[in-house]
Structures are given as structure tokens and as C-alpha cells.
Design an enzyme around this catalytic site. Structure first.
Site, PDB file in Angstrom:
ATOM      1  N   GLN A   1       0.705  -1.220   0.021  1.00 28.99           N
ATOM      2  CA  GLN A   1       0.117  -0.054   0.010  1.00 28.99           C
ATOM      3  C   GLN A   1       0.937   1.435  -0.144  1.00 28.99           C
ATOM      4  O   GLN A   1       0.385   2.454  -0.371  1.00 28.99           O
ATOM      5  CB  GLN A   1      -0.922  -0.128   0.962  1.00 28.99           C
TER       6      GLN A   1
ATOM      7  N   LEU B   1      -7.184   1.658   3.207  1.00 29.78           N
ATOM      8  CA  LEU B   1      -6.940   2.954   3.089  1.00 29.78           C
ATOM      9  C   LEU B   1      -6.533   3.179   1.633  1.00 29.78           C
ATOM     10  O   LEU B   1      -6.224   4.386   1.407  1.00 29.78           O
ATOM     11  CB  LEU B   1      -5.483   2.907   4.017  1.00 29.78           C
TER      12      LEU B   1
HETATM   13  O1  K2U Z   1      -5.418  -2.239   4.721  1.00 28.27           O
HETATM   14  C1  K2U Z   1      -5.900  -1.315   5.028  1.00 28.27           C
HETATM   15  O2  K2U Z   1      -6.273  -0.565   4.028  1.00 28.27           O
HETATM   16  C2  K2U Z   1      -6.035  -0.853   6.527  1.00 28.27           C
HETATM   17  C3  K2U Z   1      -7.415  -1.090   6.894  1.00 28.27           C
HETATM   18  C4  K2U Z   1      -7.435  -2.452   7.736  1.00 28.27           C
HETATM   19  C5  K2U Z   1      -8.836  -3.014   8.113  1.00 28.27           C
HETATM   20  C6  K2U Z   1      -9.791  -3.002   7.379  1.00 28.27           C
HETATM   21  C7  K2U Z   1     -10.921  -3.595   7.629  1.00 28.27           C
HETATM   22  C8  K2U Z   1     -11.237  -4.122   9.034  1.00 28.27           C
HETATM   23  C9  K2U Z   1      -9.959  -4.111   9.821  1.00 28.27           C
HETATM   24  C10 K2U Z   1      -8.919  -3.417   9.471  1.00 28.27           C
HETATM   25  C11 K2U Z   1      -7.945   0.214   7.724  1.00 28.27           C
HETATM   26  O3  K2U Z   1      -7.440   0.162   8.968  1.00 28.27           O
HETATM   27  S1  K2U Z   1      -9.213   0.998   7.237  1.00 28.27           S
HETATM   28  C12 K2U Z   1      -9.793   1.567   8.570  1.00 28.27           C
HETATM   29  C13 K2U Z   1     -11.168   0.630   9.035  1.00 28.27           C
HETATM   30  C14 K2U Z   1     -10.806   0.044  10.312  1.00 28.27           C
HETATM   31  C15 K2U Z   1     -12.081  -0.894  10.641  1.00 28.27           C
HETATM   32  C16 K2U Z   1     -13.137  -1.012   9.790  1.00 28.27           C
HETATM   33  C17 K2U Z   1     -13.281  -0.344   8.838  1.00 28.27           C
HETATM   34  C18 K2U Z   1     -12.272   0.504   8.314  1.00 28.27           C
HETATM   35 ZN    ZN Z   2      -6.747  -2.431   2.791  1.00 23.39          ZN
END
Ligand code: K2U
Ligand code: ZN
Length: 176
Positions: free
Chosen positions: A51, A95
Site C-alpha cells: 500500500q 486505506l
Molecule cells: O489495509 C488497510 O487498508 C487498512 C484497513 C485495515 C482494516 C480493514 C478492515 C477491517 C479491519 C482493518 C484500515 O485500517 S481501514 C480503517 C477501518 C478499520 C476498521 C473497520 C473499517 C475501516
Molecule cells: Zn486495505
């Protein structure tokens, strides 16, 4: 520590399969610090190296609650070695796909083999948001995005929206 620019959909780099980390050294530890700073700055609770444009099998996360002390974790060459039959649904975001959220079903518990920043082999059994986040990040290392679990109709809609945003972000082309 430095924050790194995030790669956004529809950048094809997000579809690359990341390569195993060969050596855990000070450069890698500095990179992991930069990834953690980038994640906290976003803000997010997880981040995979691809990323920020680095196709290396490394992810960072911190699933501590807002009112708890930070608990940064770094996973090098992570591999899911066990998945529970029980599955649960969690709202996910990414993200690299900002401001889009959708429910995704995944195994509720996973066991992950990985190497830590000291170069030691570790095994972690995870459930709850940690299990969700680990699966989301390990998917990134394999070029898989959470929108891949949605219907084709929904996924195509999201990709179309982000292709339009990318065109609007692109600098005007010089003519003549
Ligand atoms: O990988 C990424 O893009 C980071 C995500 C990780 C994540 C996504 C879904 C569920 C858990 C972790 C980011 O932290 S996005 C922010 C977020 C966090 C929890 C739920 C939804 C979005
Ligand atoms: Zn992601």
C-alpha cells in the site's frame, strides 16, 4: 520516522503479489517504523507494505481501542496456517479505497505463522478484529482487495468510481 504516500485504487500495483522478506535488518526495521507512522497518520488499524508501493511480505497493525495505549504489531512473511470453520461478518474499509465500506465474511479465527522484527519465528492465534485485520492485510500481500469479496456489480461500480476520481486527480495534459 517518515510517512509514505499511499497507493490508491485503481493503481495496478495493488494487484502485485509481494515477495518474501529475505533479511530482517535495521533497514527493514526503519521501514516498519515508517509504515506504522503512515498507518497512525491515515488513520488506520492496519497497513500492508504494497500500500506504500513496496511489494514486500510485511504488514503492520494496531487494533488497540481508542482509549487504550497503542499496541503496534509487525508481521514479516505472515502465513495463515489454520482457519476456523466458524465465520463472521465485519464492516471493512481500506486505506487504498478511501471512504468506501462494505460487510465482508471471513473465518472468525486464524492461526498465523510469521517472523518478528527480531527475526524470530512466531505463531499467533487471533480472533475478533485482529483476525479480520490480519486476513485483510495478508490479502493485500497476495494482491487481493476486500472489494473482491463483493458482487461483480458492486465491485465494478467501486472500480469505475475510483477510475473517475483518478482521472480528475491526474494533471491536465499539455496539448500541442
Ligand atoms: O489495509 C488497510 O487498508 C487498512 C484497513 C485495515 C482494516 C480493514 C478492515 C477491517 C479491519 C482493518 C484500515 O485500517 S481501514 C480503517 C477501518 C478499520 C476498521 C473497520 C473499517 C475501516
Ligand atoms: Zn486495505
Amino acid at each position: 520516522m517518515t510517512t509514505r504516500p499511499l497507493i490508491l485504487l485503481p493503481d495496478p500495483k495493488l494487484r502485485e503479489v509481494s515477495k518474501p522478506v529475505e533479511r530482517v535488518d535495521d533497514d527493514l526495521r526503519k521501514f516498519a517504523d515508517d509504515m506504522l507512522e503512515t498507518m497512525y497518520d491515515a488513520p488506520g488499524i492496519g497497513l500492508a507494505a504494497i500500500q506504500v508501493g513496496e511489494p514486500r511480505r510485511l504488514l503492520v497493525l494496531d487494533v488497540a481501542e481508542k482509549d487504550e495505549p497503542r499496541n503496534p504489531q509487525v508481521f514479516i512473511n505472515p502465513e495463515i496456517v489454520e482457519r476456523s470453520d466458524v465465520r463472521n461478518v465485519h464492516e471493512e474499509g481500506c486505506l487504498s479505497i478511501p471512504d468506501y465500506y462494505a460487510e465482508v465474511e471471513r473465518p472468525a479465527e486464524v492461526t498465523v505463522d510469521y517472523v518478528d522484527l527480531a527475526g524470530r519465528k512466531q505463531t499467533l492465534k487471533a480472533d475478533g478484529i485482529l483476525a479480520t485485520c490480519l486476513q485483510h492485510e495478508i490479502d493485500h500481500l497476495n494482491g487481493v482487495l476486500f472489494i473482491d469479496y463483493l458482487s461483480k456489480l458492486k465491485r465494478d461500480m467501486v472500480v469505475r468510481k475510483f477510475k473517475k476520481l483518478a482521472r480528475e486527480r491526474a494533471p491536465a495534459r499539455m496539448v500541442g
